[in-house]
Design an enzyme around this catalytic site. Sequence first.
Site, short mmCIF file in Angstrom:
data_model
loop_
_atom_site.label_atom_id
_atom_site.label_comp_id
_atom_site.label_asym_id
_atom_site.label_seq_id
_atom_site.Cartn_x
_atom_site.Cartn_y
_atom_site.Cartn_z
N SER A 159 25.98 -13.17 2.65
CA SER A 159 26.39 -13.67 1.35
C SER A 159 25.88 -15.08 1.07
O SER A 159 25.52 -15.41 -0.07
CB SER A 159 27.92 -13.65 1.24
OG SER A 159 28.41 -12.34 1.41
N HIS A 205 29.41 -19.45 1.09
CA HIS A 205 28.79 -19.19 -0.21
C HIS A 205 28.29 -20.48 -0.85
O HIS A 205 27.16 -20.54 -1.34
CB HIS A 205 29.80 -18.51 -1.13
CG HIS A 205 30.16 -17.12 -0.69
ND1 HIS A 205 31.10 -16.36 -1.34
CD2 HIS A 205 29.70 -16.36 0.33
CE1 HIS A 205 31.20 -15.19 -0.75
NE2 HIS A 205 30.36 -15.17 0.27
#
Length: 255
Positions: A159, A205
């Site tokens: 991610s 992230h």
Amino acid sequence: MTSASVGFQCPECIRAGRASVPAPRGTPPVRAAGRQWGVVTLTLIAVNVAMFVATAVSAYADGERPLDNHRSSLFLDLQLAPALVQEGGEDWRLLTAAFLHIGITHLALNMLALLLFGSELERALGRWRYLAVYLLSALGGSVAVSLFGDPWVPVAGASGAIWGLMGAFGVLAVTSRGDVRGIVTLLVLNLAVSILVPGISLLGHLGGLVVGVVAAGIVVLARRRTEWQGLCLLLLTAVLCVTALTVPTLAVLDF
């Protein structure tokens, strides 16, 4: 005789002429897929899928269900645990964790995002520049977790790298004076999901996003100077590695 555009031709001559013309070759499926989706993107997806299969097999060998791949000994040896990086010297975890996924749903969602974003960026940036942005974004996510996360809470997943690709999309949109509303909306929605859904590494992230923006900025600003691109990207890599390996964890932000 057979009527032709000029005069007549015998049937034997026509058959001989047709036989001498080589049949057109179709593009091999693998090469066609590479042209459409990008060779680097498909290779990254293949590596992620192969790692999932390897951890699933390892889980089965360890007496666990294959879909519980995160319980396997191989997964435990490759996931990111900041304490094991800084104190144990297991620095490979900074990058290997970006190729691990917890369950088939995690893998499928990330690979779909990689296929959609990666194929477009590979065409826009070129193979090697795109690969550099991807790997640096993955490293950036790991560094953020190492600096601000719980040293004993492991994380894994691509991610961070994918958020870096979204950041790179934003950079390209801004520099080309395109419409940035779509990518901004997507980032806001993903940010909300990262905050509201438990078990998602918001630090990973955000770290991937920041480094993806910086790496893409380097590539775009030095587009016509390949040597400067390489030098700046290597410098960014060195800064991230030194920071992750030498700066102690600063777990002061409650995410």
